[in-house]
Design a protein around this motif. Structure first.
Motif, PDB file in Angstrom:
ATOM      1  N   MET A  60       5.581   5.003   1.109  1.00  0.00           N
ATOM      2  CA  MET A  60       5.495   3.559   0.986  1.00  0.00           C
ATOM      3  C   MET A  60       5.447   3.211  -0.504  1.00  0.00           C
ATOM      4  SD  MET A  60       2.666   0.870   2.453  1.00  0.00           S
ATOM      5  CE  MET A  60       2.911   1.488   4.088  1.00  0.00           C
ATOM      6  N   ILE A  61       6.183   2.207  -0.882  1.00  0.00           N
ATOM      7  CA  ILE A  61       6.255   1.808  -2.281  1.00  0.00           C
ATOM      8  C   ILE A  61       4.955   1.151  -2.721  1.00  0.00           C
ATOM      9  CG2 ILE A  61       7.265  -0.478  -1.898  1.00  0.00           C
ATOM     10  CD1 ILE A  61       9.103   0.285  -4.352  1.00  0.00           C
ATOM     11  N   LYS A  62       4.552   1.458  -3.951  1.00  0.00           N
ATOM     12  CA  LYS A  62       3.357   0.848  -4.529  1.00  0.00           C
ATOM     13  C   LYS A  62       3.795  -0.256  -5.484  1.00  0.00           C
ATOM     14  CE  LYS A  62       0.576   5.056  -4.659  1.00  0.00           C
ATOM     15  NZ  LYS A  62      -0.140   5.946  -5.602  1.00  0.00           N
ATOM     16  N   ALA A  63       3.163  -1.413  -5.348  1.00  0.00           N
ATOM     17  CA  ALA A  63       3.467  -2.559  -6.210  1.00  0.00           C
ATOM     18  C   ALA A  63       2.172  -3.062  -6.826  1.00  0.00           C
ATOM     19  CB  ALA A  63       4.153  -3.664  -5.414  1.00  0.00           C
ATOM     20  N   PHE A  64       2.168  -3.133  -8.146  1.00  0.00           N
ATOM     21  CA  PHE A  64       1.008  -3.633  -8.884  1.00  0.00           C
ATOM     22  C   PHE A  64       1.110  -5.148  -8.995  1.00  0.00           C
ATOM     23  CE2 PHE A  64      -1.617  -4.652 -12.493  1.00  0.00           C
ATOM     24  CZ  PHE A  64      -2.708  -3.804 -12.341  1.00  0.00           C
ATOM     25  N   LEU A  65       0.041  -5.845  -8.622  1.00  0.00           N
ATOM     26  CA  LEU A  65       0.018  -7.302  -8.623  1.00  0.00           C
ATOM     27  C   LEU A  65      -0.624  -7.831  -9.900  1.00  0.00           C
ATOM     28  CD1 LEU A  65      -1.147  -7.798  -4.921  1.00  0.00           C
ATOM     29  CD2 LEU A  65       1.199  -7.710  -5.812  1.00  0.00           C
ATOM     30  N   ASP A  66       0.139  -8.588 -10.666  1.00  0.00           N
ATOM     31  CA  ASP A  66      -0.365  -9.230 -11.876  1.00  0.00           C
ATOM     32  C   ASP A  66      -1.272 -10.392 -11.471  1.00  0.00           C
ATOM     33  OD1 ASP A  66      -0.735 -10.070 -14.502  1.00  0.00           O
ATOM     34  OD2 ASP A  66       1.368 -10.576 -14.855  1.00  0.00           O
ATOM     35  N   THR A  67      -2.117 -10.808 -12.380  1.00  0.00           N
ATOM     36  CA  THR A  67      -3.045 -11.913 -12.125  1.00  0.00           C
ATOM     37  C   THR A  67      -2.330 -13.167 -11.642  1.00  0.00           C
ATOM     38  OG1 THR A  67      -4.432 -11.052 -13.904  1.00  0.00           O
ATOM     39  CG2 THR A  67      -4.901 -13.282 -13.150  1.00  0.00           C
ATOM     40  N   CYS A  68      -1.192 -13.461 -12.233  1.00  0.00           N
ATOM     41  CA  CYS A  68      -0.483 -14.712 -11.928  1.00  0.00           C
ATOM     42  C   CYS A  68       0.065 -14.773 -10.512  1.00  0.00           C
ATOM     43  CB  CYS A  68       0.636 -14.955 -12.945  1.00  0.00           C
ATOM     44  SG  CYS A  68       1.877 -13.647 -12.983  1.00  0.00           S
ATOM     45  N   VAL A  69       0.108 -13.664  -9.771  1.00  0.00           N
ATOM     46  CA  VAL A  69       0.548 -13.730  -8.380  1.00  0.00           C
ATOM     47  C   VAL A  69      -0.637 -13.724  -7.418  1.00  0.00           C
ATOM     48  CG1 VAL A  69       2.793 -12.716  -8.890  1.00  0.00           C
ATOM     49  CG2 VAL A  69       0.955 -11.239  -8.061  1.00  0.00           C
ATOM     50  N   LEU A  70      -1.842 -13.569  -7.953  1.00  0.00           N
ATOM     51  CA  LEU A  70      -3.042 -13.678  -7.123  1.00  0.00           C
ATOM     52  C   LEU A  70      -3.535 -15.120  -7.049  1.00  0.00           C
ATOM     53  CD1 LEU A  70      -4.913 -10.476  -8.314  1.00  0.00           C
ATOM     54  CD2 LEU A  70      -3.632 -10.809  -6.188  1.00  0.00           C
ATOM     55  N   TYR A  71      -3.045 -15.931  -7.959  1.00  0.00           N
ATOM     56  CA  TYR A  71      -3.350 -17.355  -7.949  1.00  0.00           C
ATOM     57  C   TYR A  71      -2.038 -18.074  -8.170  1.00  0.00           C
ATOM     58  CZ  TYR A  71      -5.636 -21.780  -8.811  1.00  0.00           C
ATOM     59  OH  TYR A  71      -6.049 -23.071  -8.713  1.00  0.00           O
ATOM     60  N   PRO A  72      -1.594 -18.915  -7.314  1.00  0.00           N
ATOM     61  CA  PRO A  72      -2.330 -19.668  -6.302  1.00  0.00           C
ATOM     62  C   PRO A  72      -2.587 -18.871  -5.015  1.00  0.00           C
ATOM     63  CG  PRO A  72      -0.044 -20.344  -6.296  1.00  0.00           C
ATOM     64  CD  PRO A  72      -0.207 -19.352  -7.421  1.00  0.00           C
ATOM     65  N   PRO A  73      -3.597 -19.297  -4.268  1.00  0.00           N
ATOM     66  CA  PRO A  73      -3.990 -18.576  -3.058  1.00  0.00           C
ATOM     67  C   PRO A  73      -2.862 -18.405  -2.034  1.00  0.00           C
ATOM     68  CG  PRO A  73      -5.626 -20.234  -3.616  1.00  0.00           C
ATOM     69  CD  PRO A  73      -4.478 -20.434  -4.547  1.00  0.00           C
ATOM     70  N   ILE A  74      -1.964 -19.365  -1.911  1.00  0.00           N
ATOM     71  CA  ILE A  74      -0.911 -19.290  -0.888  1.00  0.00           C
ATOM     72  C   ILE A  74       0.052 -18.139  -1.179  1.00  0.00           C
ATOM     73  CG2 ILE A  74       0.703 -20.946  -1.907  1.00  0.00           C
ATOM     74  CD1 ILE A  74      -0.119 -21.297   1.686  1.00  0.00           C
ATOM     75  N   LEU A  75       0.378 -17.924  -2.453  1.00  0.00           N
ATOM     76  CA  LEU A  75       1.247 -16.808  -2.826  1.00  0.00           C
ATOM     77  C   LEU A  75       0.525 -15.490  -2.589  1.00  0.00           C
ATOM     78  CD1 LEU A  75       3.875 -15.707  -4.005  1.00  0.00           C
ATOM     79  CD2 LEU A  75       2.949 -16.127  -6.290  1.00  0.00           C
ATOM     80  N   ARG A  76      -0.739 -15.420  -2.968  1.00  0.00           N
ATOM     81  CA  ARG A  76      -1.542 -14.220  -2.723  1.00  0.00           C
ATOM     82  C   ARG A  76      -1.605 -13.921  -1.227  1.00  0.00           C
ATOM     83  NH1 ARG A  76      -6.359 -15.936  -4.472  1.00  0.00           N
ATOM     84  NH2 ARG A  76      -7.076 -16.513  -2.410  1.00  0.00           N
ATOM     85  N   ASP A  77      -1.812 -14.948  -0.420  1.00  0.00           N
ATOM     86  CA  ASP A  77      -1.914 -14.772   1.024  1.00  0.00           C
ATOM     87  C   ASP A  77      -0.633 -14.154   1.589  1.00  0.00           C
ATOM     88  OD1 ASP A  77      -3.101 -14.885   3.536  1.00  0.00           O
ATOM     89  OD2 ASP A  77      -2.519 -16.976   3.865  1.00  0.00           O
ATOM     90  N   LEU A  78       0.514 -14.655   1.150  1.00  0.00           N
ATOM     91  CA  LEU A  78       1.781 -14.093   1.630  1.00  0.00           C
ATOM     92  C   LEU A  78       1.951 -12.655   1.160  1.00  0.00           C
ATOM     93  CD1 LEU A  78       4.514 -14.373   3.082  1.00  0.00           C
ATOM     94  CD2 LEU A  78       5.460 -15.099   0.881  1.00  0.00           C
ATOM     95  N   LEU A  79       1.747 -12.403  -0.124  1.00  0.00           N
ATOM     96  CA  LEU A  79       1.940 -11.044  -0.643  1.00  0.00           C
ATOM     97  C   LEU A  79       1.014 -10.046   0.034  1.00  0.00           C
ATOM     98  CD1 LEU A  79       2.441 -11.788  -4.442  1.00  0.00           C
ATOM     99  CD2 LEU A  79       4.182 -11.041  -2.791  1.00  0.00           C
ATOM    100  N   LEU A  80      -0.232 -10.416   0.227  1.00  0.00           N
ATOM    101  CA  LEU A  80      -1.167  -9.493   0.881  1.00  0.00           C
ATOM    102  C   LEU A  80      -0.877  -9.364   2.372  1.00  0.00           C
ATOM    103  CD1 LEU A  80      -4.473 -10.318  -1.001  1.00  0.00           C
ATOM    104  CD2 LEU A  80      -2.892  -8.405  -1.370  1.00  0.00           C
ATOM    105  N   GLY A  81      -0.374 -10.428   2.982  1.00  0.00           N
ATOM    106  CA  GLY A  81       0.035 -10.337   4.380  1.00  0.00           C
ATOM    107  C   GLY A  81       1.200  -9.374   4.560  1.00  0.00           C
ATOM    108  N   LEU A  82       2.120  -9.378   3.617  1.00  0.00           N
ATOM    109  CA  LEU A  82       3.249  -8.440   3.666  1.00  0.00           C
ATOM    110  C   LEU A  82       2.756  -7.003   3.496  1.00  0.00           C
ATOM    111  CD1 LEU A  82       5.827 -10.494   1.572  1.00  0.00           C
ATOM    112  CD2 LEU A  82       5.867 -10.107   4.055  1.00  0.00           C
ATOM    113  N   ALA A  83       1.738  -6.816   2.660  1.00  0.00           N
ATOM    114  CA  ALA A  83       1.133  -5.489   2.518  1.00  0.00           C
ATOM    115  C   ALA A  83       0.421  -5.101   3.805  1.00  0.00           C
ATOM    116  CB  ALA A  83       0.167  -5.475   1.341  1.00  0.00           C
ATOM    117  N   ASP A  84      -0.268  -6.064   4.405  1.00  0.00           N
ATOM    118  CA  ASP A  84      -0.950  -5.816   5.679  1.00  0.00           C
ATOM    119  C   ASP A  84       0.035  -5.408   6.772  1.00  0.00           C
ATOM    120  OD1 ASP A  84      -3.577  -5.657   6.315  1.00  0.00           O
ATOM    121  OD2 ASP A  84      -3.815  -7.760   6.853  1.00  0.00           O
TER     122      ASP A  84
END
Length: 171
Positions: A1-25
């Motif tokens: 599985m590919i590893k992707a490092f998340l920069d601070t700017c994609v953790l905020y706003p919450p909606i973008l973080r929610d989608l990215l983490l949902g895709l990881a989930d």
């Protein structure tokens, strides 16, 4: 599985973080972040008044143990903005293949390539995932933006910095 490092700017706003983490989930990639990215995120959200960031970080740590890396020594890294060295150091420490950021100019190919890394916008990243796993990405978008379709969905995705994904899902 590919590893992707998340920069601070994609953790905020919450909606973008929610989608990215949902895709990881959904098992589409393994998220990584560093202690310094988490600290920067918490500091930024405190200034902007987002109350749920600390709880979101606790959930992330519980869901993906080992995904938060130390970051290592960053002083030797060559980036246009020395303040971004800690992000690259975390991606290297976590052995990530991708660095997901909205600030692509801050992470030039010549600085990342020697470390086997590639910087991508969240939109390009989500599009790659959608092309490979269409149903999983569409299910996650439907979870984050329930009931939205066509033009309203496209507009919501554009606002979340995902314009290409919005165009793809509009049709």
């Amino acid at each position: 599985m590919i590893k992707a490092f998340l920069d601070t700017c994609v953790l905020y706003p919450p909606i973008l973080r929610d989608l990215l983490l949902g895709l990881a989930d959904a098992g589409l990639y393994r998220p990584l972040w560093s202690e310094s990215v988490a600290a920067e995120w918490l500091h930024m959200t405190a200034r902007k008044g987002e109350a749920g960031a600390a709880e979101a970080l606790r959930r992330m740590r519980a869901r993906w143990p080992g995904a938060e890396v130390m970051g290592g020594e960053a002083g030797w890294l060559d980036l246009p903005d020395p303040g971004d060295r800690h992000v690259l150091a975390g991606a290297i420490e976590g052995k990530a293949a991708l660095l997901i950021t909205l600030n692509l100019r801050d992470f030039p190919r010549r600085s990342l390539a020697p470390h086997g890394l590639r910087a991508m916008s969240p939109d390009d990243f989500c599009m790659e995932l959608w092309l490979a796993q269409r149903d999983a990405v569409e299910a996650e978008v439907a979870r984050v933006w329930p009931g939205l379709t066509a033009r309203p969905l496209r507009n919501a995705l554009k606002k979340a910095e995902l314009p290409r994904l919005g165009r793809a899902l509009e049709t």
